[in-house]
Motif scaffolding. Structure first.
Motif, mmCIF file in Angstrom:
data_model
loop_
_atom_site.group_PDB
_atom_site.id
_atom_site.type_symbol
_atom_site.label_atom_id
_atom_site.label_comp_id
_atom_site.label_asym_id
_atom_site.label_seq_id
_atom_site.Cartn_x
_atom_site.Cartn_y
_atom_site.Cartn_z
ATOM 1 N N LYS A 112 4.166 85.265 -34.129
ATOM 2 C CA LYS A 112 5.421 85.611 -33.440
ATOM 3 C C LYS A 112 6.105 84.380 -32.856
ATOM 4 N N ILE A 113 5.316 83.476 -32.272
ATOM 5 C CA ILE A 113 5.879 82.306 -31.600
ATOM 6 C C ILE A 113 6.060 81.160 -32.592
ATOM 7 N N GLY A 114 5.215 81.090 -33.617
ATOM 8 C CA GLY A 114 5.339 80.052 -34.634
ATOM 9 C C GLY A 114 4.686 78.749 -34.245
ATOM 10 N N CYS A 115 3.497 78.812 -33.609
ATOM 11 C CA CYS A 115 2.832 77.600 -33.126
ATOM 12 C C CYS A 115 1.349 77.642 -33.470
ATOM 13 N N VAL A 116 0.670 76.493 -33.252
ATOM 14 C CA VAL A 116 -0.767 76.350 -33.511
ATOM 15 C C VAL A 116 -1.503 76.349 -32.179
ATOM 16 N N LEU A 117 -2.674 76.982 -32.165
ATOM 17 C CA LEU A 117 -3.468 77.111 -30.943
ATOM 18 C C LEU A 117 -4.906 76.698 -31.201
ATOM 19 N N CYS A 118 -5.597 76.298 -30.118
ATOM 20 C CA CYS A 118 -7.044 76.110 -30.193
ATOM 21 C C CYS A 118 -7.721 77.471 -30.005
ATOM 22 N N GLU A 119 -9.030 77.500 -30.142
ATOM 23 C CA GLU A 119 -9.736 78.782 -30.069
ATOM 24 C C GLU A 119 -9.659 79.395 -28.674
ATOM 25 N N CYS B 133 -7.349 79.016 -26.264
ATOM 26 C CA CYS B 133 -6.016 79.551 -25.980
ATOM 27 C C CYS B 133 -5.682 80.737 -26.880
ATOM 28 N N ALA B 134 -6.202 80.721 -28.110
ATOM 29 C CA ALA B 134 -5.965 81.839 -29.018
ATOM 30 C C ALA B 134 -6.598 83.122 -28.482
ATOM 31 N N LEU B 135 -7.794 83.009 -27.909
ATOM 32 C CA LEU B 135 -8.445 84.194 -27.331
ATOM 33 C C LEU B 135 -7.675 84.693 -26.109
ATOM 34 N N CYS B 136 -7.088 83.779 -25.334
ATOM 35 C CA CYS B 136 -6.257 84.197 -24.198
ATOM 36 C C CYS B 136 -4.982 84.888 -24.685
ATOM 37 N N HIS B 137 -4.369 84.380 -25.749
ATOM 38 C CA HIS B 137 -3.205 85.041 -26.346
ATOM 39 C C HIS B 137 -3.576 86.453 -26.792
ATOM 40 N N LEU B 138 -4.723 86.566 -27.426
ATOM 41 C CA LEU B 138 -5.167 87.865 -27.931
ATOM 42 C C LEU B 138 -5.381 88.852 -26.792
ATOM 43 N N GLU B 139 -5.916 88.375 -25.675
ATOM 44 C CA GLU B 139 -6.226 89.254 -24.537
ATOM 45 C C GLU B 139 -4.988 89.609 -23.723
ATOM 46 N N ILE B 140 -4.093 88.646 -23.489
ATOM 47 C CA ILE B 140 -2.964 88.853 -22.578
ATOM 48 C C ILE B 140 -1.710 89.306 -23.312
ATOM 49 N N LEU B 141 -1.363 88.621 -24.402
ATOM 50 C CA LEU B 141 -0.106 88.896 -25.099
ATOM 51 C C LEU B 141 -0.246 89.948 -26.183
ATOM 52 N N GLY B 142 -1.398 89.979 -26.853
ATOM 53 C CA GLY B 142 -1.614 90.985 -27.892
ATOM 54 C C GLY B 142 -0.797 90.722 -29.143
ATOM 55 N N LYS B 143 -0.781 91.693 -30.010
ATOM 56 C CA LYS B 143 -0.059 91.563 -31.276
ATOM 57 C C LYS B 143 1.443 91.611 -31.074
ATOM 58 N N GLU B 144 1.901 92.358 -30.054
ATOM 59 C CA GLU B 144 3.338 92.540 -29.857
ATOM 60 C C GLU B 144 4.039 91.233 -29.473
ATOM 61 N N CYS B 145 3.385 90.406 -28.648
ATOM 62 C CA CYS B 145 4.036 89.197 -28.144
ATOM 63 C C CYS B 145 3.589 87.916 -28.838
ATOM 64 N N SER B 146 2.442 87.926 -29.507
ATOM 65 C CA SER B 146 1.957 86.688 -30.109
ATOM 66 C C SER B 146 1.442 86.874 -31.534
ATOM 67 N N ASP B 147 0.582 87.875 -31.771
ATOM 68 C CA ASP B 147 0.013 88.162 -33.101
ATOM 69 C C ASP B 147 -0.743 86.946 -33.639
ATOM 70 N N VAL B 148 -1.894 86.662 -33.004
ATOM 71 C CA VAL B 148 -2.692 85.488 -33.349
ATOM 72 C C VAL B 148 -3.524 85.768 -34.595
ATOM 73 N N HIS B 149 -3.534 84.797 -35.514
ATOM 74 C CA HIS B 149 -4.383 84.838 -36.709
ATOM 75 C C HIS B 149 -5.128 83.513 -36.820
ATOM 76 N N SER B 150 -6.268 83.559 -37.485
ATOM 77 C CA SER B 150 -7.086 82.372 -37.688
ATOM 78 C C SER B 150 -6.809 81.768 -39.057
ATOM 79 N N MET B 151 -6.896 80.451 -39.150
ATOM 80 C CA MET B 151 -6.737 79.769 -40.421
ATOM 81 C C MET B 151 -8.058 79.640 -41.175
ATOM 82 N N GLN B 152 -9.134 80.128 -40.573
ATOM 83 C CA GLN B 152 -10.456 80.150 -41.202
ATOM 84 C C GLN B 152 -11.169 81.415 -40.746
ATOM 85 N N GLU B 153 -12.299 81.704 -41.319
ATOM 86 C CA GLU B 153 -13.029 82.919 -40.947
ATOM 87 C C GLU B 153 -13.422 82.880 -39.481
#
Length: 439
Positions: A200-207, A209-229
Motif C-alpha cells: 500500500k505504501i510502496g516501501c521496503v521494511l526490515c523484519e 518493522c514489518a511485524l509492527c506494520h502487520l500488527e498495527i496497520l494490517g492489510k488495509e493500511c499497509s499490506d506487508v508481504h515478504s520477498m522470501q519465505e
C-alpha cells in the motif's frame, strides 16, 4: 495459408508485414461487424500472430490487398449477447468496438481465451515499460540545483530480464528499512537475505518493522508481504502481480518518506537497535496519526459520460478536496473518506484511471499513467482505512453490548457545572400540549 511465405498486406498507404506461418498463434474464419447491435456480419479470415499486437482479417487467405486489423493494445475482449445472434464476442479498444461471431461455442471460447491472453501480455509490457521509464518531472528548485552523482550499485548477476527490471533493481535502490533505516544488504556484494515490502505504501521494511506494520496497520493500511519465505508473512511474487511491482518501482523508500515524513521536524526516528515499543509508537504517529505527513496533491481528471474535466486535487486527513485550479481557495467538491473504497484496473482500456466509491457517489478519476494512478489509489485507501481505525479506536462501550462509534447526536450534561442541568431531548410534537403544539 500454411504453405505461403512472408508477404505484404496493405491498408491504404501503409503496409503491414505478415510474418511466416510459424509465428501464427491462431487463424480461422470469423464473422465481423463494426457496429454495436448490427445484424449484418461479413465473413472474414482472421490471423493472430504470437508476437503481434493486432488481429488481422481479410476476405480470403489469398487476398493480399485489403487486409485490415483490430488493435489489441489496451483492449478488452469478452463474450457479448446480441439479439438474434449466437456465439458473439467483442473487442473493445479506445478507438472502436468490434463485434465478432464464431460458428460454434467451442470456437468462440477458444478465440476469447487466446485474445484475452494476448491483451494481458500486451498490458503487462506497457506497465513494465512505464515502470522502467525515467521520471522526468522536475520542480523549479530541482532545476536550479546541480544533478547529484549517480549511486554506484554493486553489479549483481541476474537470471532474467524481468527480474532485472523489477525485483533486483528495486531492492538495490531500496536496501534499507524506510522506518528504522536498518541496512538490509550484507557486505559489499549487497546480498539482501531478508526484505519485506508494504504494497500500500510502496516501501521496503526490515523484519521487525514489518511485524509492527502487520500488527498495527494490517492489510488495509499497509499490506506487508515478504520477498522470501516467511513463517507469518505471505510471499510476494512479482511475476504474478506485475501491476503491483510497477507501483513499487514507481514509489520506493525515498518517495514514500518524502510524503510521510515531510514535516518530521526534530522528532527522532527509531534506529535498528530500537525496541519494539518505540517502533510501534513511531508507526502509529507516522501512518495512523499522520503527524509528519506532507500534502498529497496534483492534477487529476474526472471522467464524465461525455467529457473529462481536470481538477487540482488535495488529499487531506479525512477528505479529498477538488479545486478548479491550483490557485483556487474554495473547493468545488469535498469527498469524505469515511467508508469509501478504491478500485484500480477495472477498465483495461484505460489503465491510468481508478474508481473512488463513496456511499453517495462514484467518481472516475484519471492520472497521468498507471503507476501514478496506483500511487493516488493507495494513498486514498490508506487515508480512508486509517480514518476508520481511528474512529474504531475511539469507540465506547455501551452497557454490556459491543463497542459503538462515539458520534455526537444529542447533547448530554457532564462535569460539575452541568450537575443541575437536564439533558436536552429531541422535540416530539405528539407530547406537546402547549398552544404552539396545537398550531
Amino acid at each position: 495459408l500454411r504453405a505461403r511465405s512472408a508477404s505484404l498486406f496493405s491498408r491504404g498507404d501503409s503496409e503491414v508485414s505478415i510474418p511466416v506461418d510459424d509465428s501464427v498463434k491462431k487463424d480461422g474464419w470469423l464473422y465481423i461487424s463494426r457496429k454495436r447491435g448490427a445484424t449484418r456480419f461479413e465473413r472474414r479470415y482472421c490471423i493472430l500472430h504470437k508476437d503481434g499486437d493486432a488481429l488481422f482479417h481479410m476476405k480470403s487467405p489469398k487476398d493480399n490487398q485489403k487486409t485490415k486489423k483490430v488493435t489489441l493494445v489496451l483492449a478488452q475482449v469478452s463474450p457479448t449477447s446480441i439479439k438474434g445472434q449466437k456465439f458473439t464476442f467483442q473487442i473493445v479498444s479506445r478507438d472502436e468496438t468490434t463485434i465478432l461471431k464464431a460458428e460454434t461455442i467451442e470456437e468462440m471460447n477458444d478465440w476469447v481465451k487466446i485474445l484475452q491472453e494476448t491483451c494481458s501480455d500486451l498490458l503487462t509490457d506497457q506497465i513494465e515499460d512505464a515502470a522502467s521509464a525515467p521520471n522526468n518531472e522536475t520542480t523549479p528548485e530541482e532545476e536550479n540545483t546541480a544533478p547529484e552523482a549517480p549511486l554506484e550499485l554493486p553489479q549483481v548477476k541476474l537470471s532474467g530480464a524481468v527480474e532485472h527490471t523489477t525485483v533486483s533493481v528495486f531492492l538495490q535502490k531500496n536496501d534499507y528499512c524506510t522506518d528504522c533505516s536498518r541496512i538490509l544488504s550484507e557486505g559489499y556484494q549487497g546480498q539482501i537475505t531478508a526484505a519485506f515490502v508494504s504494497l500500500k505504501i510502496g516501501c521496503v521494511l526490515c523484519e521487525d518493522c514489518a511485524l509492527c506494520h502487520l500488527e498495527i496497520l494490517g492489510k488495509e493500511c499497509s499490506d506487508v508481504h515478504s520477498m522470501q519465505e516467511h513463517s507469518s508473512i505471505p510471499l510476494f511474487d512479482a511475476k504474478l502481480h506485475p501491476m503491483t511491482m510497477a507501483f513499487l518501482n514507481y514509489m520506493g523508500n525515498k518517495k514514500a518518506n518524502d510524503y510521510w515524513e515531510a514535516n518530521l521536524g526534530g522528532y527522532n526516528k527509531p534506529t535498528s537497535a530500537s525496541p519494539k515499543q518505540e517502533r510501534q509508537l513511531w508507526i502509529k504517529e507516522k501512518y495512523l496519526q499522520k503527524t509528519f505527513r506532507g500534502q498529497k496533491c496534483g492534477f487529476l481528471g474526472m471522467k464524465d459520460k461525455k467529457k473529462t474535466k481536470k481538477y487540482w486535487v488535495v488529499l487531506e486527513t479525512s477528505t479529498i478536496n477538488l479545486y478548479n485550479s491550483k490557485e483556487d481557495m474554495k473547493a468545488q467538491e469535498i469527498v469524505v473518506l469515511q467508508s469509501c473504497g478504491v478500485k484500480v484496473g477495472d477498465d483495461p482500456t484505460c489503465p491510468e484511471t481508478f474508481t473512488l466509491i463513496t456511499p453517495g457517489k462514484t467518481y472516475r478519476l484519471e492520472a497521468t499513467n498507471f503507476p501514478a494512478a496506483m500511487e493516488w489509489a493507495n494513498a486514498i485507501s490508506v487515508a480512508s482505512a486509517s480514518l476508520m481505525k481511528q474512529l474504531t479506536n475511539s469507540s465506547a462501550k455501551v452497557g454490556d453490548g459491543p463497542a459503538r462509534l462515539t458520534i455526537p447526536t444529542e447533547f448530554s450534561s457532564s462535569g460539575p457545572e452541568y450537575s443541575n442541568h437536564k439533558p436536552i431531548k429531541k422535540y416530539d410534537i405528539a407530547s406537546d400540549h402547549s398552544e404552539w403544539g396545537r398550531t
